[in-house]
Design a protein around this motif. Structure first.
Motif, PDB file in Angstrom:
ATOM      1  N   LYS A 138      38.996  30.657  28.741  1.00 48.65           N
ATOM      2  CA  LYS A 138      39.475  32.238  28.440  1.00 48.65           C
ATOM      3  C   LYS A 138      40.957  32.075  27.408  1.00 48.65           C
ATOM      4  CE  LYS A 138      37.721  35.834  29.661  1.00 48.65           C
ATOM      5  NZ  LYS A 138      36.458  35.250  29.988  1.00 48.65           N
ATOM      6  N   SER A 139      41.700  30.886  27.845  1.00 50.06           N
ATOM      7  CA  SER A 139      42.975  31.008  26.781  1.00 50.06           C
ATOM      8  C   SER A 139      42.542  30.150  25.708  1.00 50.06           C
ATOM      9  CB  SER A 139      44.066  29.807  27.918  1.00 50.06           C
ATOM     10  OG  SER A 139      43.525  28.636  27.629  1.00 50.06           O
ATOM     11  N   PRO A 190      33.033  44.019  35.299  1.00 47.45           N
ATOM     12  CA  PRO A 190      33.972  44.072  36.485  1.00 47.45           C
ATOM     13  C   PRO A 190      35.168  45.028  36.131  1.00 47.45           C
ATOM     14  CG  PRO A 190      32.950  41.821  36.076  1.00 47.45           C
ATOM     15  CD  PRO A 190      32.373  42.689  35.062  1.00 47.45           C
ATOM     16  N   SER A 191      35.577  45.528  37.013  1.00 43.27           N
ATOM     17  CA  SER A 191      36.521  46.727  36.866  1.00 43.27           C
ATOM     18  C   SER A 191      37.733  45.956  36.463  1.00 43.27           C
ATOM     19  CB  SER A 191      36.518  47.604  37.877  1.00 43.27           C
ATOM     20  OG  SER A 191      36.834  46.647  39.085  1.00 43.27           O
ATOM     21  N   MET A 192      38.149  44.951  36.953  1.00 43.72           N
ATOM     22  CA  MET A 192      39.606  44.436  36.769  1.00 43.72           C
ATOM     23  C   MET A 192      40.623  45.327  37.714  1.00 43.72           C
ATOM     24  SD  MET A 192      39.868  41.713  35.102  1.00 43.72           S
ATOM     25  CE  MET A 192      41.513  41.441  34.500  1.00 43.72           C
ATOM     26  N   PRO A 247      41.560  45.936  41.432  1.00 37.86           N
ATOM     27  CA  PRO A 247      41.045  45.798  42.865  1.00 37.86           C
ATOM     28  C   PRO A 247      41.139  47.173  43.860  1.00 37.86           C
ATOM     29  CG  PRO A 247      43.364  44.937  42.451  1.00 37.86           C
ATOM     30  CD  PRO A 247      42.731  45.265  41.170  1.00 37.86           C
ATOM     31  N   ARG A 260      37.161  48.959  42.855  1.00 38.06           N
ATOM     32  CA  ARG A 260      35.976  48.125  42.694  1.00 38.06           C
ATOM     33  C   ARG A 260      34.683  48.957  42.191  1.00 38.06           C
ATOM     34  NH1 ARG A 260      36.630  43.962  47.238  1.00 38.06           N
ATOM     35  NH2 ARG A 260      38.342  42.230  46.628  1.00 38.06           N
ATOM     36  N   THR A 261      33.729  47.923  41.712  1.00 40.93           N
ATOM     37  CA  THR A 261      32.525  48.688  41.332  1.00 40.93           C
ATOM     38  C   THR A 261      31.907  48.805  42.972  1.00 40.93           C
ATOM     39  OG1 THR A 261      32.379  47.298  39.238  1.00 40.93           O
ATOM     40  CG2 THR A 261      30.644  48.337  39.950  1.00 40.93           C
ATOM     41  N   ARG A 281      29.570  40.591  48.550  1.00 41.83           N
ATOM     42  CA  ARG A 281      30.708  41.168  49.192  1.00 41.83           C
ATOM     43  C   ARG A 281      29.996  41.792  50.573  1.00 41.83           C
ATOM     44  NH1 ARG A 281      33.315  45.002  45.064  1.00 41.83           N
ATOM     45  NH2 ARG A 281      32.289  46.671  46.020  1.00 41.83           N
ATOM     46  N   HIS A 302      35.827  31.324  36.571  1.00 36.00           N
ATOM     47  CA  HIS A 302      36.733  31.334  35.567  1.00 36.00           C
ATOM     48  C   HIS A 302      37.174  32.686  35.133  1.00 36.00           C
ATOM     49  CE1 HIS A 302      33.000  31.394  33.503  1.00 36.00           C
ATOM     50  NE2 HIS A 302      33.560  31.991  32.433  1.00 36.00           N
ATOM     51  N   ILE A 318      38.154  36.353  35.731  1.00 39.32           N
ATOM     52  CA  ILE A 318      39.222  37.053  36.708  1.00 39.32           C
ATOM     53  C   ILE A 318      38.483  38.245  37.137  1.00 39.32           C
ATOM     54  CG2 ILE A 318      41.302  38.584  36.709  1.00 39.32           C
ATOM     55  CD1 ILE A 318      42.685  36.984  35.014  1.00 39.32           C
ATOM     56  N   GLY A 319      37.543  38.967  36.321  1.00 35.80           N
ATOM     57  CA  GLY A 319      36.965  40.063  36.800  1.00 35.80           C
ATOM     58  C   GLY A 319      36.172  40.008  37.796  1.00 35.80           C
ATOM     59  N   VAL A 336      38.069  39.607  40.975  1.00 34.04           N
ATOM     60  CA  VAL A 336      38.740  40.763  41.493  1.00 34.04           C
ATOM     61  C   VAL A 336      37.635  41.598  42.282  1.00 34.04           C
ATOM     62  CG1 VAL A 336      39.344  42.766  40.720  1.00 34.04           C
ATOM     63  CG2 VAL A 336      40.509  41.015  39.695  1.00 34.04           C
ATOM     64  N   GLU A 337      36.461  41.553  41.697  1.00 34.76           N
ATOM     65  CA  GLU A 337      35.286  42.160  42.608  1.00 34.76           C
ATOM     66  C   GLU A 337      35.156  41.736  43.885  1.00 34.76           C
ATOM     67  OE1 GLU A 337      33.813  44.722  41.825  1.00 34.76           O
ATOM     68  OE2 GLU A 337      34.111  45.025  39.920  1.00 34.76           O
ATOM     69  N   VAL A 338      35.273  40.503  44.283  1.00 40.39           N
ATOM     70  CA  VAL A 338      34.971  39.950  45.551  1.00 40.39           C
ATOM     71  C   VAL A 338      36.188  39.530  46.295  1.00 40.39           C
ATOM     72  CG1 VAL A 338      32.818  39.268  44.695  1.00 40.39           C
ATOM     73  CG2 VAL A 338      34.384  37.614  44.503  1.00 40.39           C
ATOM     74  N   ALA A 339      37.271  39.051  45.831  1.00 35.10           N
ATOM     75  CA  ALA A 339      38.313  38.365  46.404  1.00 35.10           C
ATOM     76  C   ALA A 339      39.361  39.170  47.175  1.00 35.10           C
ATOM     77  CB  ALA A 339      39.054  37.223  45.823  1.00 35.10           C
ATOM     78  N   ASP A 340      39.781  38.752  48.190  1.00 34.16           N
ATOM     79  CA  ASP A 340      41.160  39.271  48.961  1.00 34.16           C
ATOM     80  C   ASP A 340      42.427  38.716  48.155  1.00 34.16           C
ATOM     81  OD1 ASP A 340      39.465  40.657  50.782  1.00 34.16           O
ATOM     82  OD2 ASP A 340      39.488  38.870  52.037  1.00 34.16           O
ATOM     83  N   VAL A 385      44.828  39.931  45.500  1.00 33.40           N
ATOM     84  CA  VAL A 385      44.087  40.266  44.088  1.00 33.40           C
ATOM     85  C   VAL A 385      45.389  41.337  43.226  1.00 33.40           C
ATOM     86  CG1 VAL A 385      42.450  41.405  43.139  1.00 33.40           C
ATOM     87  CG2 VAL A 385      42.161  39.833  44.907  1.00 33.40           C
ATOM     88  N   GLY A 386      45.684  42.309  43.953  1.00 35.97           N
ATOM     89  CA  GLY A 386      46.528  43.508  43.264  1.00 35.97           C
ATOM     90  C   GLY A 386      47.698  42.724  42.896  1.00 35.97           C
ATOM     91  N   VAL A 440      46.849  40.575  39.540  1.00 38.97           N
ATOM     92  CA  VAL A 440      46.573  41.392  38.303  1.00 38.97           C
ATOM     93  C   VAL A 440      47.637  42.201  37.743  1.00 38.97           C
ATOM     94  CG1 VAL A 440      44.964  42.970  37.611  1.00 38.97           C
ATOM     95  CG2 VAL A 440      44.024  41.459  39.105  1.00 38.97           C
ATOM     96  N   ARG A 441      48.165  42.675  38.762  1.00 35.69           N
ATOM     97  CA  ARG A 441      49.559  43.758  38.340  1.00 35.69           C
ATOM     98  C   ARG A 441      50.805  42.949  37.941  1.00 35.69           C
ATOM     99  NH1 ARG A 441      46.220  47.668  41.247  1.00 35.69           N
ATOM    100  NH2 ARG A 441      47.097  46.679  43.388  1.00 35.69           N
ATOM    101  N   LEU A 457      46.605  34.179  30.831  1.00 33.96           N
ATOM    102  CA  LEU A 457      45.089  34.115  31.318  1.00 33.96           C
ATOM    103  C   LEU A 457      44.817  35.766  31.180  1.00 33.96           C
ATOM    104  CD1 LEU A 457      43.349  32.082  31.966  1.00 33.96           C
ATOM    105  CD2 LEU A 457      43.578  32.420  34.188  1.00 33.96           C
ATOM    106  N   LEU A 458      45.712  36.731  31.745  1.00 37.32           N
ATOM    107  CA  LEU A 458      45.688  38.259  31.681  1.00 37.32           C
ATOM    108  C   LEU A 458      45.577  38.454  30.350  1.00 37.32           C
ATOM    109  CD1 LEU A 458      47.309  38.758  35.015  1.00 37.32           C
ATOM    110  CD2 LEU A 458      45.027  39.510  34.640  1.00 37.32           C
TER     111      LEU A 458
END
Lengths: 354, 326, 299
Positions: free
Chosen positions: A204-205, A276-278, A280, A283-284, B198, B213, B215-216, B219-223, B239-240, B243-244, B254-255
């Motif tokens: 990504k980077s 994916p939604s990004m 948390p 989520r989808t 999930r 690798h 992030i998307g 975010v969908e599966v991890a705590d 996760v929150g 991302v935030r 990376l974000l």
């Protein structure tokens, strides 16, 4: 830094700014599938089945779709790495390889390609500078000049020539190798560059660096890009126009903001919502589509998307929808009976009847 | 609080080939039962090495492992023979990126899952087959009974990955290791597999370490997400929070490099440079050569991973969370 | 050329010495020098080849000079370090001289098959399609016979004699080399850098010369080194059967044959040529293995 300022070569702009750089009409490629020795009927993979589009000068057309949709085959057909079964191409107003049109060799020079696998696209036995200089040398450029040009190009893509020119591909990182591939493509001063998943394999980077480089080069050299990718974020970022393919056919095409804002084809909408939604907290919750893309051998009759489509109706099985312009923007086209009030699909938009 | 299911303490892994490469450097990870951890990083960050070390898949002769791994009360690095076999696949199992390569092409899907079940418990052939079929149904393979007798190459990529998950879950592991399970899949299939993972995690209550690798996908599966760079964990939080309010400059980069609509028409904020050579890591923070905020200290000393309110970061100059800065 | 180039880049001061880039073959060479197995095998081969090449000057006696009185003297007899053969000729001298022919018969067919086979394989692999099929199917016919049988058959058909057995051995190895060259070429041809070269409008000849050949020669070369030992053994076998070199010429395989009768009298002497064939082919094999792994360092 020490790169010679790039003097735009005479671009031989023949058709003027309004003439699209590339017009492709009804491109077709079917691969025969070898069946058993006793099978009489031959099967065909309908890799590319009647694809038409055009790319305006200085713009980027993004081609998206899942594996098997024919986007890479389309690229190879345009690059003439493969012979099309039928179809025609017009490059800046002149037919390619047609009577009186531009010759293949000249066409190839004005069109270059960057491949996904940065390692496989470099000869492991040649140094970076040799690889870049190879093409121009083939066309009769003196060795010293080709080498100097290679060094200038390396500097332009951000690789200090005194450090990198004499290295071998395995001594470079993935991002650096992809820069070399870009430099090689530029060595011909092409007008159209096909980027076939060119940033897909990069971290990504590093991907962001290469995308920035591509944008700079495009502005600097008035390039036109054909950007093939499965990454919808990247396509959104880099493209002016987007074309969505499904099983060898174009299902929707139009300006990027229309595709991402008002997608008209159910497949495009599904593809977009599968990202994916990004977020948390949101989520989808459900998958927009079930199952895998079907096998391009013997695609379904009528609309090829119908067996995965939530809006499928008998009419979708009977007739295949044509790519028609949508209200609001004639450049935005979709191939779905829902958008054609005359199709007989009960869900077709009524307001377009006006 | 009960003991965590997985605990890695000061885990370091070195590969001694022609050159010595430090693939992992003093990594600490704790994972509770039923928790899903996303290990996020680029190639060479050590995320896959962590998984492979957890399963002891590295060749012992050329790998130097230091530190401690405890999973469900087992001292993993001390396991031998039959105990190791039972641990692999029984307590912990793995889903690979390329399901096509993880299956044996000469046996049917059903045979392989049945075989795995029988290898780990005293189950009769018929019972094992029934259980295997049930597994295929649970991973939502349509027409499971027919697919049971299919060979791996007869399935599409998405179906193969589902079958791979069925194989991994066949022995009811307490910990599932997923190594980029959706990277090779198409977008519309990827989201299906993420949702499936999930759902299965919720049903079985197993713990999952999900390496990616993307992030998307994490975010969908991890705590919780742990960001890895050059063999170290540089940031770890929910996760929150990641991302935030990312705090490590690498996570921030990376974000920022994850492109979206809002970036159209302007250059992306790219992290300059490339990941470091694992055989010649810089003495200080390994991200310092690419970091805009790097100081003398960053180049000299490795920053420790310090936790504050559940948000751990290894940086001498972390970005301030918005709330604190205000 | 490079001088003008450096002049054109004057302001590159702060960068230290230009990054030393190791050429591929230099890396391979260094890798080989570090490999104890390769060193040992190389040393043994060097000794054997050196002794063979320098035999006219180094050999203690005339390899053809027979003596009925001194037949089958044991190893270590005064004046005959390795004893004498069934005609009283000095074994050491005969072994040294014999190495010349044996090595020649081992190396020449492999070299010839390497050259011709690579060319055919490249053509078949690069052109592909029907031509490839025709070439490969024709070669498959040769493949159907065990190589020993084939060598004997061809050699027998052509008649005894050294040049005929060289031709026979070349024909035996040719299909194998072609097959390797063809499969490597087919693989390389599909790589993106070949496509990129095609995009540049280069001619097929230029693409083969610059991009294909260099990447095909390596693997084929490694395969060919592995054939050296087979070739030596087959050549000795032909001579043993009387199809290769004719007596009284010293050649390891032939010596093995003529000493056959002495096996009950002085087995150690009878075993000597066989031992040399064995050691030499093992050394070739080990060296080939080391070259193979040394060349596998691309990534």
């Amino acid at each position: 830094m020490n790169s010679a300022p790039h003097t735009p070569s005479p671009l031989h702009d023949r058709g003027g700014p309004a003439q699209p750089l590339l017009v492709v009409r009804n491109l077709k490629k079917h691969f025969p599938v070898r069946g058993g020795p006793l099978e009489r009927t031959k099967k065909f993979v309908h890799a590319v089945d009647g694809v038409s589009f055009s790319v305006p000068k200085g713009k980027t057309l993004g081609i998206v779709g899942e594996s098997g949709c024919g986007k890479s085959t389309t690229a190879r057909l345009i690059a003439r790495l493969m012979q099309a079964d039928s179809g025609s191409m017009v490059f800046d107003g002149e037919g390619v390889d047609e009577f009186g049109g531009i010759r293949l060799k000249e066409f190839r020079r004005s069109l270059q390609m960057v491949f996904q696998d940065s390692f496989a696209s470099l000869n492991p036995r040649l140094t970076i500078a040799e690889t870049i200089a190879y093409g121009p040398r083939v066309h009769g450029m003196p060795a010293a000049e080709a080498k100097r040009q290679a060094h200038d190009l390396l500097a332009r893509v951000g690789l200090a020539p005194e450090q990198f020119a004499s290295r071998y591909p395995h001594e470079l990182s993935g991002g650096q190798r992809q820069r070399v591939n870009i430099a090689r493509a530029l060595a011909f001063d092409p007008r159209l560059v096909i980027l076939d998943e060119a940033v897909a394999a990069l971290d990504k980077s590093v991907q962001a660096q290469v995308l920035n480089l591509l944008q700079e080069l495009k502005a600097e050299r008035q390039l036109t890009y054909l950007f093939i990718s499965h990454d919808l974020h990247v396509v959104h970022y880099i493209s002016d126009y987007v074309m969505v393919m499904y099983l060898g056919q174009v299902v929707e095409t139009g300006p990027v903001e229309r595709i991402y804002g008002q997608a008209a084809h159910p497949y495009t909408r599904a593809l977009l919502s599968a990202v994916p939604s990004m977020d948390p907290d949101r989520r989808t919750e459900s998958s927009p589509l079930a199952g895998d893309p079907p096998n391009p051998i013997n695609p379904p009759s009528g609309c090829r998307f119908r067996d995965r489509c939530p809006h499928a109706h008998p009419v979708c099985e009977a007739t295949s929808p044509a790519l028609i312009s949508l209200p609001g923007d004639p450049a935005h086209q979709a191939a779905c009976h829902l958008n054609d009030p005359a199709s007989g699909h009960p869900g077709a938009l009524p307001e377009t009847q006006a | 609080m009960t003991a965590p299911l997985v605990s890695l303490q000061n885990l370091s892994v070195q590969f001694c080939g022609n050159r010595k490469a430090s693939a992992l450097n003093a990594v600490n990870i704790e994972l509770g039962a039923g928790e899903v951890l996303g290990l996020l990083g680029e190639s060479g960050s050590g995320k896959s090495v962590t998984l492979r070390t957890l399963l002891r898949l590295h060749p012992e002769r050329s790998t130097k492992i230091q530190g401690k791994i405890e999973v469900d009360g087992h001292d993993v690095l001390a396991l031998k023979g039959r105990a190791l076999d039972l641990y692999r696949g029984g307590t912990v199992s793995m889903v690979f990126q390329e399901p096509g390569l993880a299956f044996d092409p000469v046996y049917t899907i059903g045979q392989q899952i049945t075989e795995a079940i029988r290898a780990h418990g005293a189950v009769g052939e018929a019972a094992a087959r029934a259980q295997a079929l049930h597994m295929l149904e649970r991973v939502q393979i349509p027409q499971a009974r027919r697919r049971f007798d299919a060979y791996p190459h007869e399935l599409s990529g998405g179906m193969r990955q589902r079958a791979m998950i069925a194989l991994a879950l066949a022995c009811q592991p307490k910990l599932l290791l997923a190594d980029e399970p959706t990277t090779a899949l198409d977008a519309t299939v990827q989201i299906q597999v993420l949702l499936l993972l999930r759902e299965l995690q919720r049903e079985t209550g197993m713990s999952v370490i999900f390496v990616t690798h993307d992030i998307g996908a994490a975010v969908e599966v991890a705590d919780r997400i742990a960001v890895m760079y050059a063999g170290r964990i540089v940031e770890q939080a929910t996760v929150g929070d990641i991302v935030r309010t990312p705090r490590h400059p690498y996570t921030v980069g990376l974000l920022a490099a994850t492109v979206g609509a809002e970036h159209r028409g302007q250059p992306l904020q790219a992290v300059p440079g490339a990941p470091p050579d694992l055989a010649a890591l810089p003495p200080g923070c390994s991200f310092a050569p690419r970091c805009a905020h790097a100081s003398e200290r960053c180049r000299r000393e490795v920053p420790p991973l310090e936790s504050k309110g559940g948000h751990a970061v290894a940086c001498w100059h972390p970005a301030q969370p918005v709330a604190e800065a205000a | 050329m490079s001088a003008t180039l450096e002049l054109s880049l004057p302001a590159a001061a702060p960068v230290a010495a230009p990054a030393p880039s190791r050429s591929y073959w230099r890396v391979v060479g260094r890798q080989l020098r570090r490999d104890p197995m390769a060193l040992a095998a190389g040393l043994v081969l060097l000794l054997i080849i050196g002794a063979a090449v320098l035999a006219p000057w180094l050999a203690p006696a005339d390899p053809y000079k027979a003596s009925m009185l001194k037949r089958l003297l044991p190893i270590g007899s005064p004046g005959f370090l390795l004893g004498t053969d069934e005609l009283g000729r000095d074994m050491l001298s005969r072994l040294m001289h014999g190495g010349r022919l044996s090595l020649l018969m081992g190396v020449v067919p492999v070299l010839a098959a390497f050259g011709i086979g690579t060319a055919i394989g490249l053509l078949a692999g690069y052109v592909g399609g029907r031509l490839n099929m025709v070439i490969m199917r024709v070669l498959d016919v040769f493949y159907a016979f065990p190589s020993v049988l084939l060598a004997v058959a061809i050699s027998g058909a052509l008649g005894p004699g050294m040049s005929n057995s060289l031709i026979a051995l070349t024909l035996v190895f040719l299909p194998q080399v072609v097959r390797v060259a063809e499969s490597v070429t087919t693989q390389v041809r599909q790589l993106d850098y070949i496509e990129a070269a095609r995009m540049s409008g280069a001619s097929a000849f230029s693409i083969i010369r610059v991009h294909v050949l260099g990447n095909v020669l390596g693997p084929v070369f490694v395969y060919a080194t592995g054939l050296l030992s087979v070739s030596m053994i087959l050549a000795s076998g032909l001579s043993f059967l009387g199809l290769g070199v004719k007596p009284p010429e010293p050649e390891w395989g032939l010596m093995l044959n003529t000493l056959r009768s002495a096996i009950y009298v002085n087995p150690w002497i009878a075993a000597l040529p066989g031992a040399l064939i064995f050691v030499t082919s093992i050394a070739f094999n080990l060296l080939a293995d080391s070259v193979r792994s040394a060349m596998d360092i691309r990534r």
